[in-house]
Design an enzyme around this catalytic site. Structure first.
Site, PDB file in Angstrom:
ATOM      1  N   ASP A 120      34.751  46.848  39.590  1.00 14.44           N
ATOM      2  CA  ASP A 120      36.179  46.860  39.272  1.00 14.44           C
ATOM      3  C   ASP A 120      36.439  47.167  37.808  1.00 14.44           C
ATOM      4  OD1 ASP A 120      35.104  44.445  38.407  1.00 14.44           O
ATOM      5  OD2 ASP A 120      36.287  43.197  39.756  1.00 14.44           O
ATOM      6  N   HIS A 173      37.755  34.794  45.140  1.00 16.95           N
ATOM      7  CA  HIS A 173      37.790  36.260  45.126  1.00 16.95           C
ATOM      8  C   HIS A 173      36.409  36.851  44.846  1.00 16.95           C
ATOM      9  CE1 HIS A 173      39.018  36.420  40.566  1.00 16.95           C
ATOM     10  NE2 HIS A 173      37.786  36.857  40.649  1.00 16.95           N
ATOM     11  N   GLU A 180      41.619  39.439  45.849  1.00 18.23           N
ATOM     12  CA  GLU A 180      42.214  38.113  45.791  1.00 18.23           C
ATOM     13  C   GLU A 180      42.463  37.578  47.210  1.00 18.23           C
ATOM     14  OE1 GLU A 180      42.214  36.722  43.027  1.00 18.23           O
ATOM     15  OE2 GLU A 180      43.164  37.839  41.404  1.00 18.23           O
TER      16      GLU A 180
END
Ligand code: GLP
Length: 245
Positions: free
Chosen positions: A67, A137, A142
């Protein structure tokens, strides 16, 4: 799910590093899925040490990260690209062009998500390293994230922003959005190693390992993966067991 409880953070890092080392030694062209956050730092330290000692080489290895914050350029000290460069890539012999992190500053973020999913198809991972958020998460998926979701732009939970504020001058500076590999992409890895330390992770770890498989705890999906190793310290493991006295 194989669960290893280590005495402390150093032992935890050594055990998780052992899994990654075995993958790279058995396949020098391995594709490693990498993660950011404080949890993997001990593993990255061991990777750097043994690479410097000539015991493990990453010359032919390729890496893909989970990410990146939206809006932080690669040179921003809190961007995940910068984190990877300074904590790992500059310290091992991996070729910069073989390292991949989503671009959170792409002009067309939807196209960047598509590009990243195509990259994941081209580079199937032999192992994916993960941490876990206090709310369960994984990457920036999430609670409520779809189990079949691909790479996408996500809004960060208030609790995630608060937890990550420690890396910024103030909570206001934490980006509100990120580009994150989806749960489908994470589950596609051949092998998964998740590390968690500290009592603040104990409830998320319990929900992941012992709770129902539910989108309310994204990490719980790992119960359905055939090759997951969870490496914990005693505090993170503290809610996994019944106390008899
Ligand atoms: C961030 C990252 C996650 C990471 C989590 C936990 O939100 N996107 O990949 O697992 O934080 O971080 P830490 O290891 O610092 O507790």
């Amino acid at each position: 799910m194989k669960i290893i409880v280590a005495k402390n953070y150093d032992e935890l890092s050594e055990a998780a590093y052992g899994v990654i080392k075995e993958v790279v030694l058995s396949n020098p062209q391995a594709v490693l899925g990498l993660a950011t956050g404080s949890s993997p730092l001990g593993i990255y330290k061991r990777m750097a040490e043994e690479c410097t000692e000539g015991k493990v080489s990453y010359k032919e290895v390729k890496t893909v990260n989970l990410d990146e914050y939206v809006g932080l350029p690669p040179t921003h000290p809190q961007s995940y690209r910068w984190f990877m460069k300074t904590n790992l890539f500059d310290k091992i012999d991996v070729l910069p062009e073989n390292t991949h992190v989503p671009n959170g500053c792409a002009a067309d973020l939807a196209a960047e998500c598509k590009r990243y999913d195509e990259l994941l198809e081209k580079l199937p991972r032999n192992v994916q390293l993960l941490g876990i958020g206090n709310n369960g998460h994984i990457a920036f998926n999430e609670p409520g994230s779809p189990f079949d979701g691909g790479t996408r732009i996500v809004e960060l939970d208030k609790s995630t922003i608060a937890a990550n504020a420690r890396f910024f001058e103030s909570e206001d500076e934490v980006p509100k959005k990120a580009i994150s590999m989806g749960i489908k992409g994470i589950m596609a890895s051949e092998k998964i190693v998740l590390v968690a330390s500290g009592s603040n992770k104990a409830e998320a770890v319990r929900a992941m390992c012992k709770g129902p498989v539910t989108e309310a705890c994204p990490a719980s999906i790992l119960q359905n993966h055939p090759d997951v190793t969870v490496v914990l310290d005693e505090e993170a493991a503290s809610k996994l067991y019944f106390k008899l006295w």
